[in-house]
Design a protein around this motif. Structure first.
Motif, short mmCIF file in Angstrom:
data_model
loop_
_atom_site.label_atom_id
_atom_site.label_comp_id
_atom_site.label_asym_id
_atom_site.label_seq_id
_atom_site.Cartn_x
_atom_site.Cartn_y
_atom_site.Cartn_z
N ILE A 53 0.83 -1.20 0.00
CA ILE A 53 0.00 0.00 0.00
C ILE A 53 0.86 1.26 0.00
CG2 ILE A 53 -0.20 0.11 2.52
CD1 ILE A 53 -2.91 1.00 -0.08
N VAL A 54 2.04 1.18 0.63
CA VAL A 54 2.95 2.33 0.62
C VAL A 54 3.46 2.60 -0.79
CG1 VAL A 54 5.20 3.17 1.42
CG2 VAL A 54 3.64 2.05 3.02
N GLU A 55 3.80 1.54 -1.52
CA GLU A 55 4.25 1.71 -2.91
C GLU A 55 3.14 2.29 -3.78
OE1 GLU A 55 7.57 -1.89 -3.13
OE2 GLU A 55 5.47 -2.32 -3.53
N GLN A 56 1.91 1.88 -3.53
CA GLN A 56 0.78 2.40 -4.29
C GLN A 56 0.53 3.88 -3.96
OE1 GLN A 56 -2.56 -0.19 -3.65
NE2 GLN A 56 -1.50 -1.98 -4.47
N ALA B 280 -9.68 2.37 4.27
CA ALA B 280 -10.46 1.36 5.00
C ALA B 280 -9.58 0.31 5.68
CB ALA B 280 -11.44 0.66 4.05
N GLY B 281 -8.42 0.02 5.11
CA GLY B 281 -7.58 -1.06 5.62
C GLY B 281 -6.70 -0.63 6.77
N GLU B 282 -6.13 -1.62 7.44
CA GLU B 282 -5.19 -1.36 8.55
C GLU B 282 -3.84 -0.94 7.99
OE1 GLU B 282 -3.43 -3.58 12.55
OE2 GLU B 282 -4.79 -4.62 11.19
N PHE B 283 -3.22 0.04 8.62
CA PHE B 283 -1.93 0.55 8.15
C PHE B 283 -0.89 0.26 9.22
CE2 PHE B 283 1.09 4.03 7.07
CZ PHE B 283 1.27 3.70 5.74
N ASN B 284 0.07 -0.61 8.90
CA ASN B 284 0.98 -1.13 9.92
C ASN B 284 2.41 -0.63 9.81
OD1 ASN B 284 -0.93 -2.78 11.25
ND2 ASN B 284 -0.75 -4.29 9.63
N HIS C 216 7.43 8.72 7.99
CA HIS C 216 7.32 9.22 6.62
C HIS C 216 6.13 8.58 5.91
CE1 HIS C 216 8.40 10.45 2.55
NE2 HIS C 216 8.33 9.20 2.19
N HIS C 217 5.97 7.28 6.07
CA HIS C 217 4.85 6.59 5.42
C HIS C 217 3.52 7.03 6.01
CE1 HIS C 217 7.78 3.07 4.41
NE2 HIS C 217 7.95 4.11 3.63
N VAL C 218 3.47 7.24 7.31
CA VAL C 218 2.24 7.69 7.95
C VAL C 218 1.84 9.07 7.45
CG1 VAL C 218 1.18 8.32 10.16
CG2 VAL C 218 2.59 6.28 9.99
N VAL C 219 2.82 9.96 7.35
CA VAL C 219 2.54 11.32 6.87
C VAL C 219 2.10 11.30 5.41
CG1 VAL C 219 3.60 13.56 6.37
CG2 VAL C 219 4.10 12.40 8.53
N LEU C 220 2.72 10.44 4.60
CA LEU C 220 2.33 10.31 3.19
C LEU C 220 0.87 9.89 3.08
CD1 LEU C 220 3.08 10.12 0.12
CD2 LEU C 220 3.67 7.72 0.56
N ARG C 221 0.50 8.85 3.84
CA ARG C 221 -0.89 8.38 3.82
C ARG C 221 -1.84 9.46 4.29
NH1 ARG C 221 -4.24 6.16 7.78
NH2 ARG C 221 -5.83 4.71 7.02
N PHE C 222 -1.49 10.13 5.39
CA PHE C 222 -2.33 11.19 5.94
C PHE C 222 -2.55 12.30 4.92
CE2 PHE C 222 -2.75 15.26 8.11
CZ PHE C 222 -3.79 15.02 9.00
#
Length: 424
Positions: free
Chosen positions: A63-66, A95-99, A104-110
């Motif tokens: 999901i991070v790559e996407q 909708a999915g769990e983010f682990n 950096h990945h959390v901020v990107l998703r946010f």
């Protein structure tokens, strides 16, 4: 009326500004582009091929790559060609769990979800969840069942240095460093043989048992994550942290050598080595890694040099821990403590040795206070964070008890800070 007219006249310029003529003239009226090297049909066909290739990327990877793919397409302003795929990806990400344990990945998703209209809570508890997930994965993958499972306490310890929201990144990095110190300490004291300790120190990873190979790889991966969290001009800080870890490992090996040789060192030699093994010096370097601009190269060099306030932090940690160990007992591979070495060298009763260690703790507190007045102003932000860590030691080792290892003693404090809100 006269006054009004005068005011109006005064604000009107005497003559209009002179604008320069059009830059392009009649260029585009007379411009005839050169014929394309490929036909319109061929260009459309090639464009469709590239679109299909990119659409295929949405079907593979994490999901991070996407999310990185979506971010790239948006930066290139071609995301409108892939509206349906992007929408589907973002709905799944939302909708999915983010682990991921990477900030950096959390901020990107946010950021991406928020700018596309998906609600994501800004509260983080996010930073402590990331740290806990990182530890859980590490503990499980390496097989650390012999080590103290104290990541919450590590997070609390880091919080004593950095409790402000703007230092979330610094706090997360420091919590992981403290957890690595605990894990490495327990590995040397409880699990690893002397041969394995020597191989670890020599980075002879191919000869290490599987659990230590996994530990080493996860350690390198974590250091790389630290770099990824920093701006390009701050990545050099991780090298200071790595050097501090190497110094810590060398001193752990020295303690292991003493234990396996059944050697009781002189008091001063024991304090010199065991103070480093307290983890205090690496903590003092590590707490600067994720800090803001105040964490200068000079501050990192000062912390790595282990002088004044940094040495005092290490000594307070070591001596308070040693006093607590008199009650709790030692691990099977623990070398003689500072108290035991003083008793042996001076031929005194334990009460005298305990009083001596208490006086050395007082001296270390004085050194910490003096550092605020004696060191250059440039270093004061770093000195204060080091002092914060030193001040936290009574939480862990007050009254000759080890509240970190026997962590039920910290449960109430941790709940008041992170679980139970203050009633207004």
């Amino acid at each position: 009326m006269a006054s009004h007219d005068a005011t109006a006249t005064a604000t009107v310029p005497e003559m209009a500004p002179v604008f320069h003529p059009i830059v392009w003239g009649d260029f585009f009226i007379n411009y005839n582009p050169e014929p394309l090297q490929m036909s319109e049909e061929r260009m459309t066909e090639r464009s469709n091929q590239l679109k299909e290739k990119i659409i295929g990327l949405f079907s593979c990877g994490t999901i991070v790559e996407q999310l990185n793919l979506v971010d790239t397409l948006q930066h290139l302003s071609v995301d409108h060609h892939f509206h349906e795929k992007i929408d589907s990806t973002l709905r799944s990400a939302h909708a999915g769990e983010f682990n991921s344990s990477s900030l950096h990945h959390v901020v990107l998703r946010f950021r991406i979800l928020r700018q596309q209209g998906f609600w994501v809570s800004p509260e983080h508890n996010t930073n402590n969840k990331l740290t806990f997930r990182w530890w859980k994965n590490l503990y499980r993958e390496v097989g650390l069942n012999y080590s103290r499972d104290r990541v919450v306490e590590c997070y609390f310890w880091a919080y004593t240095a950095y409790y402000e929201k703007e230092y979330t990144r610094a706090s997360m990095i420091l919590a992981k460093i403290i957890a690595i110190i605990i894990m490495t300490d327990d590995t040397y004291d409880v699990r690893a043989t002397l041969v394995e300790c020597r191989q670890w120190e020599e980075s002879a990873t191919s000869f290490l048992p599987e659990y230590l190979q996994k530990f080493y790889l996860k350690l390198m991966s974590t250091f790389k994550e630290f770099e990824d969290e920093l701006k390009p001009d701050n990545k050099y800080r991780v090298a200071f942290s790595t050097k501090a870890f190497q110094i810590l490992s060398s001193n752990y090996l020295q303690e292991a050598e003493w234990f396996h040789q059944n050697h009781k060192p002189r008091f001063n030699d024991q304090v010199k080595v065991s103070s480093v093994c307290s983890g205090g010096p690496w903590i003092c370097v590590g707490l600067l890694v994720g800090m803001g601009d105040a964490a200068t190269k000079e501050a990192l060099e000062w912390a790595l040099g282990c002088t004044d306030a940094v040495r005092a932090c290490a000594e307070v940690t070591r001596f308070m821990n040693d006093l607590a160990s008199l009650k709790r007992g030692k691990n099977k591979n623990d070398v003689a403590s500072s108290v035991e070495c003083y008793i042996s060298e001076q031929g005194v009763a334990s009460e005298v040795a305990i009083a001596k260690i208490g006086s050395l703790i007082e001296d270390a507190w004085k050194t910490t206070n003096q550092a605020h007045f004696e060191l250059p102003e440039l270093l004061l932000p770093a000195v204060q964070r080091v002092a914060n860590i030193t001040i936290s030691m009574p939480f862990m080792y007050d009254n000759k008890t080890d509240a970190f290892t026997f962590s039920s003693r910290l449960e109430g404090t941790i709940k008041r800070l992170f679980v139970n809100p203050i009633k207004l």
